[in-house]
Design a protein around this motif. Structure first.
Motif, PDB file in Angstrom:
ATOM      1  N   LEU A 117      14.320  -1.424  -0.830  1.00 18.19           N
ATOM      2  CA  LEU A 117      14.945   0.008  -1.311  1.00 18.19           C
ATOM      3  C   LEU A 117      16.712   0.193  -1.740  1.00 18.19           C
ATOM      4  O   LEU A 117      16.987  -0.584  -1.426  1.00 18.19           O
ATOM      5  N   SER A 118      16.332   1.095  -2.916  1.00 15.22           N
ATOM      6  CA  SER A 118      18.137   0.783  -3.451  1.00 15.22           C
ATOM      7  C   SER A 118      18.514   2.157  -2.076  1.00 15.22           C
ATOM      8  O   SER A 118      18.252   2.885  -1.846  1.00 15.22           O
ATOM      9  N   LYS A 119      20.408   1.731  -2.531  1.00 15.70           N
ATOM     10  CA  LYS A 119      21.091   3.319  -2.149  1.00 15.70           C
ATOM     11  C   LYS A 119      20.120   4.258  -2.484  1.00 15.70           C
ATOM     12  O   LYS A 119      20.452   5.860  -2.286  1.00 15.70           O
ATOM     13  N   SER A 120      20.019   4.937  -4.331  1.00 16.26           N
ATOM     14  CA  SER A 120      19.440   5.966  -4.615  1.00 16.26           C
ATOM     15  C   SER A 120      17.399   6.364  -3.986  1.00 16.26           C
ATOM     16  O   SER A 120      17.885   7.382  -4.050  1.00 16.26           O
ATOM     17  N   GLY A 121      17.598   5.621  -2.908  1.00 17.12           N
ATOM     18  CA  GLY A 121      16.211   6.401  -2.764  1.00 17.12           C
ATOM     19  C   GLY A 121      14.726   5.321  -3.103  1.00 17.12           C
ATOM     20  O   GLY A 121      13.781   5.710  -3.232  1.00 17.12           O
ATOM     21  N   LYS A 122      14.802   4.745  -4.524  1.00 14.13           N
ATOM     22  CA  LYS A 122      14.091   4.163  -5.148  1.00 14.13           C
ATOM     23  C   LYS A 122      13.404   3.107  -4.301  1.00 14.13           C
ATOM     24  O   LYS A 122      13.901   1.640  -3.976  1.00 14.13           O
ATOM     25  N   ALA A 123      12.503   2.697  -4.420  1.00 14.32           N
ATOM     26  CA  ALA A 123      11.627   1.632  -4.182  1.00 14.32           C
ATOM     27  C   ALA A 123      11.112   0.878  -5.178  1.00 14.32           C
ATOM     28  O   ALA A 123      10.613   1.063  -5.804  1.00 14.32           O
ATOM     29  N   TYR A 124      11.411  -0.792  -5.417  1.00  6.70           N
ATOM     30  CA  TYR A 124      10.850  -1.527  -5.713  1.00  6.70           C
ATOM     31  C   TYR A 124      10.005  -2.546  -5.445  1.00  6.70           C
ATOM     32  O   TYR A 124      10.542  -2.805  -4.563  1.00  6.70           O
ATOM     33  N   LEU A 125       8.830  -3.147  -5.588  1.00  4.56           N
ATOM     34  CA  LEU A 125       7.504  -3.594  -5.812  1.00  4.56           C
ATOM     35  C   LEU A 125       8.555  -4.818  -5.323  1.00  4.56           C
ATOM     36  O   LEU A 125       9.154  -6.754  -6.195  1.00  4.56           O
ATOM     37  N   LEU A 126       8.241  -5.940  -4.224  1.00  2.00           N
ATOM     38  CA  LEU A 126       8.952  -7.657  -4.335  1.00  2.00           C
ATOM     39  C   LEU A 126       7.803  -8.623  -4.700  1.00  2.00           C
ATOM     40  O   LEU A 126       6.763  -8.403  -4.018  1.00  2.00           O
ATOM     41  N   PRO A 127       8.266  -8.885  -5.695  1.00  2.00           N
ATOM     42  CA  PRO A 127       7.041  -9.537  -6.546  1.00  2.00           C
ATOM     43  C   PRO A 127       6.702 -10.512  -5.606  1.00  2.00           C
ATOM     44  O   PRO A 127       6.859 -11.275  -4.634  1.00  2.00           O
ATOM     45  N   MET A 128       5.361 -10.818  -5.378  1.00  2.00           N
ATOM     46  CA  MET A 128       4.950 -11.835  -3.796  1.00  2.00           C
ATOM     47  C   MET A 128       4.155 -12.693  -4.696  1.00  2.00           C
ATOM     48  O   MET A 128       3.227 -13.206  -3.996  1.00  2.00           O
ATOM     49  N   ARG A 129       2.856 -13.036  -6.244  1.00  2.00           N
ATOM     50  CA  ARG A 129       2.249 -14.160  -7.026  1.00  2.00           C
ATOM     51  C   ARG A 129       3.550 -14.514  -7.525  1.00  2.00           C
ATOM     52  O   ARG A 129       2.806 -15.654  -8.256  1.00  2.00           O
ATOM     53  N   VAL A 130       4.578 -15.000  -6.761  1.00  2.00           N
ATOM     54  CA  VAL A 130       5.337 -15.739  -7.686  1.00  2.00           C
ATOM     55  C   VAL A 130       5.367 -17.091  -6.566  1.00  2.00           C
ATOM     56  O   VAL A 130       5.279 -17.772  -5.975  1.00  2.00           O
ATOM     57  N   ALA A 131       5.252 -18.474  -7.821  1.00  2.00           N
ATOM     58  CA  ALA A 131       5.713 -19.801  -7.211  1.00  2.00           C
ATOM     59  C   ALA A 131       7.019 -20.477  -6.733  1.00  2.00           C
ATOM     60  O   ALA A 131       7.939 -18.921  -7.109  1.00  2.00           O
TER      61      ALA A 131
END
Length: 186
Positions: A117-131
């Motif tokens: 979550l950012s200060k502006s309230g936007k949400a960014y999906l944390l990539p979960m399929r990375v090596a």
């Protein structure tokens, strides 16, 4: 000697090779027999059109699987290969100073995904399929001071090994189907 544009503390995380291989082979196993079956059954859709469509679909899948996560001293960035058009996969970036929280959300299948979550309230999906997912999460914690002790990848490697095994079996059945279709059309 390092370039002035390169952050020596930058880390690059690409999609797991196991996941990429499994998904590409699954795509091939699901689509490869179609043109042969179209010829065998005299389908309305001609096989050359199917070959072109399968090729384009493969390129689109490969583009989606080119996802990369870059962590540097400034923030986190999700990018794609340079040849992938921005209208297809845009990517995003978020400075560490703007990260306020890491929030879990349940998926429709009962798993958990995490959003920065950012200060502006936007949400960014944390990539979960990375090596190197655990190293990536540790770096996020180090840069943001957000506790990531409970963060786990969405899918465990054993799940993809099972899917890869099933895909190899499907490819064997595809080979039999293609041989049968070719023997029928000759």
């Amino acid at each position: 000697m390092q370039s002035a544009n390169v952050d020596p503390a930058a880390s690059l995380f690409k999609l797991s090779p196991l996941i990429r291989l499994t998904l590409l082979l699954l795509y091939v196993s699901l689509t490869l027999p179609l043109p042969f079956l179209a010829d065998m059954t005299v389908a309305v859709v001609p096989s050359p059109l199917l070959w072109v469509s399968i090729g384009l679909g493969g390129i689109l899948l490969y583009a989606a699987l080119s996802e990369r996560v870059v962590l540097d001293s400034d923030g986190i960035q999700v990018t794609y290969a340079a040849w992938v058009p921005r209208f297809f996969r845009r990517g995003w970036s978020l400075p560490w100073a703007d990260v306020t929280a890491l929030k879990p959300r349940s998926t429709g299948q009962g798993g958990l995904v995490y959003y920065l979550l950012s200060k502006s309230g936007k949400a960014y999906l944390l990539p979960m399929r990375v090596a190197g997912f655990n190293r990536m999460v540790q770096r996020v914690q180090a840069e943001t001071n957000i506790d990531t002790a409970d963060v786990r990848p969405l899918a465990q490697p054993w799940m993809y090994f099972i899917l890869l095994g099933c895909t190899v079996l499907l490819l064997a059945i595809d080979a039999w189907t293609i041989v049968t279709a070719l023997s029928q059309t000759v």
